[in-house]
Design a protein around this motif. Structure first.
Motif, PDB file in Angstrom:
ATOM      1  N   THR A 152       1.003  -0.799  -8.446  1.00  0.00           N
ATOM      2  CA  THR A 152       1.131  -1.812  -7.766  1.00  0.00           C
ATOM      3  C   THR A 152       1.869  -2.333  -7.940  1.00  0.00           C
ATOM      4  O   THR A 152       1.783  -4.161  -8.372  1.00  0.00           O
ATOM      5  CB  THR A 152       0.214  -2.499  -7.510  1.00  0.00           C
TER       6      THR A 152
ATOM      7  N   ARG B 159       1.351  -1.231  -0.144  1.00  0.00           N
ATOM      8  CA  ARG B 159      -0.109   0.055   0.185  1.00  0.00           C
ATOM      9  C   ARG B 159       1.146   1.191  -0.138  1.00  0.00           C
ATOM     10  O   ARG B 159       0.359   2.394  -0.422  1.00  0.00           O
ATOM     11  CB  ARG B 159      -1.465   0.050   1.299  1.00  0.00           C
TER      12      ARG B 159
ATOM     13  N   HIS C  25       2.046   1.774  -3.235  1.00  0.00           N
ATOM     14  CA  HIS C  25       1.180   1.982  -4.182  1.00  0.00           C
ATOM     15  C   HIS C  25       0.743   3.186  -4.153  1.00  0.00           C
ATOM     16  O   HIS C  25       0.667   4.799  -4.839  1.00  0.00           O
ATOM     17  CB  HIS C  25      -0.590   1.235  -3.763  1.00  0.00           C
ATOM     18  N   ALA C  26       1.106   3.824  -2.588  1.00  0.00           N
ATOM     19  CA  ALA C  26       0.993   5.354  -2.305  1.00  0.00           C
ATOM     20  C   ALA C  26       2.240   5.684  -2.745  1.00  0.00           C
ATOM     21  O   ALA C  26       1.599   7.835  -2.781  1.00  0.00           O
ATOM     22  CB  ALA C  26       0.925   5.679  -1.008  1.00  0.00           C
TER      23      ALA C  26
ATOM     24  N   GLY D 250       2.440   5.559  -6.878  1.00  0.00           N
ATOM     25  CA  GLY D 250       0.416   4.975  -7.483  1.00  0.00           C
ATOM     26  C   GLY D 250       0.826   3.642  -8.903  1.00  0.00           C
ATOM     27  O   GLY D 250      -0.914   3.970  -9.241  1.00  0.00           O
TER      28      GLY D 250
END
Lengths: 105, 260
Positions: free
Chosen positions: A96, A87, A90-91, A94
Motif C-alpha cells: 500500500t 486498491r 495493492h492488487a 501487494g
C-alpha cells in the motif's frame, strides 16, 4: 485583542491545511495520504467559508460559498478515484505504498 | 517484471548519496516536514488573515444587484446555476469522469454486476425501509428549497446518494433491477442536458447557458432536477466502485494484504 469569528476560522483553516500537508508527506500508506489530501481540502473549504464573510455586509459573498459546494462534490469524486487507484496498486503489487516510499524504508 | 524494476529502483535509492536521500528516510523526513509545515503555516496565516480581514472586494454587490434577474431568490443557487453555471456544468462533468475512471480500473466488475458484500439483518432491513423514503422526501424538499434558501441540487443529490448507500449496506442488491445503460445514462444526464441546453441558447444568439430572463427560474429548476438525479447516481456509483470487492484479480492473489 479579541479574535473575530472569521479570524478564528481563517487561522484554523491554515493550521488544518498544514497538518494535512505534513500527513501527506510524512505518511507512506496511500490511504493516509488520501485522507491527508481530504483534510487539506476541508481546510480550503473552511477558508472559503471565512472569505465569504470578509465583507462584513449583511449578506455573505455567494461566490466562495458556491465554489465550496462545487468543490465538495469534486473532492468526493477525486477521493473515490484515488481510493480505487490505491486498491489497484495493492492488487498489482501487494503493498500500500508507492515505489519511492518503499525504497527509503 | 515490476518487481525487478522496483528492486532496481531500491538499489538506485540506496546508492543515492545526495542530501535528499537522507531527508527522505524515516525520522529526519518527519522532522523536516514538520518544520516546513510550521513555517508554511505562519506564512499562510499572515496572507490568509490579510485577505479575510483587509480585502473588502468580492462579488457580493454584483451578485445581489443581478439577483432579481437570475430567476431564483437564493444568491448561492443563482451563482451556481446562473451566473457561474459553466462551473456547475464542468463539475457534473468531473463526476462523470470520476465514475468512468473508477470503473475503468476494475478489470471484470462492471457497475451493475457487483453484488453487495454483506447481508443485512432484520433490524437493518427494517430501518432501511423506513429511512430511504424519508431521504428521498428530504432530497425533494432540499431541491425545492434551493430556489429561495440554502439547499439545491448538490445537497439533494447527496441525500439521494445516501439513500442508495443505505440500500447497498443493507445487503439488498438493488443493482440487479437496474439496466446498465440506464444507470450510465442517468449519470451522464445532467452533463448532456446542460451542454445541450447551452448550445440551444447559443444557436438563439445568446451565450452558453445564458437563460432568457423571463423563464430563468423554470430553466434553473429543470437543470437542478436533472443535476440532482445525476449527482445522486454518480456519487452512489462512486461508493459502489470504491467499496471493497474483488478488484481485477481473484481474492487469493490479493489476500496478502489486510484490507480486502
Amino acid at each position: 485583542m479579541t479574535l473575530s469569528t472569521e479570524a478564528i476560522f481563517t487561522l484554523t483553516a491554515v493550521v488544518v491545511f498544514c497538518l494535512g500537508l505534513y500527513g501527506l508527506i510524512a505518511s507512506a500508506h496511500l490511504v493516509r495520504k488520501i485522507m491527508a489530501i481530504n483534510i487539506m481540502g476541508s481546510a480550503v473549504f473552511l477558508l472559503f467559508g471565512s472569505i465569504a464573510r470578509r465583507n462584513m455586509l449583511e449578506q455573505s459573498d455567494p461566490v466562495p460559498q458556491a465554489m465550496v459546494i462545487t468543490g465538495i462534490v469534486v473532492a468526493v469524486a477525486a477521493t473515490a478515484f484515488a481510493l480505487t487507484l490505491a486498491r489497484r496498486i495493492h492488487a498489482e503489487t501487494g503493498t500500500t505504498q508507492l515505489p519511492e516510499e518503499r525504497g527509503s524504508e | 517484471m515490476s518487481t525487478t524494476r522496483n528492486q532496481a529502483k531500491a538499489a538506485e535509492m540506496a546508492t543515492d548519496s545526495t542530501p535528499w536521500a537522507a531527508v527522505r528516510s524515516g525520522r529526519s523526513l518527519r522532522v523536516t516536514t514538520a518544520v516546513g509545515a510550521a513555517v508554511l503555516a505562519s506564512v499562510l496565516a499572515v496572507v490568509a488573515f490579510d485577505v479575510v480581514m483587509n480585502d473588502k472586494g468580492g462579488l457580493t454587490p454584483q451578485a445581489m444587484e443581478h439577483l432579481d434577474e437570475s430567476g431564483v431568490e437564493n444568491p448561492v443557487t443563482a451563482v451556481l446555476l446562473n451566473f457561474r453555471s459553466v462551473d456547475t456544468w464542468l463539475e457534473v462533468g468531473v463526476l462523470v469522469l470520476a465514475v468512468m475512471s473508477v470503473f475503468a480500473l476494475h478489470r471484470k466488475n462492471s457497475l451493475t454486476s457487483s453484488p453487495p458484500v454483506q447481508r443485512g439483518g432484520y433490524v437493518l432491513s427494517r430501518m432501511t425501509g423506513a429511512f430511504v423514503p424519508l431521504l428521498v422526501l428530504g432530497a425533494g424538499y432540499l431541491l425545492w428549497r434551493g430556489t429561495h434558501a440554502p439547499g439545491g441540487a448538490f445537497q439533494a443529490g447527496a441525500l439521494f446518494a445516501a439513500a442508495g448507500v443505505i440500500v447497498r449496506l443493507s445487503g439488498r442488491n438493488a443493482l440487479q433491477y437496474i439496466q446498465g445503460w440506464l444507470l450510465r445514462g442517468v449519470i451522464i444526464l445532467a452533463f448532456a442536458c446542460m451542454a445541450g441546453i447551452g448550445i440551444l441558447f447559443m444557436t438563439a444568439g445568446r451565450n452558453f447557458l445564458e437563460y432568457p430572463a423571463a423563464h430563468a427560474g423554470t430553466w434553473i429548476f429543470l437543470l437542478e432536477l436533472v443535476a440532482t438525479i445525476s449527482i445522486g447516481a454518480g456519487l452512489w456509483a462512486l461508493f459502489i466502485g470504491t467499496h471493497p470487492m474483488p478488484l481485477g484479480r481473484p481474492p487469493s492473489r490479493t489476500a496478502n494484504g489486510t484490507d480486502t
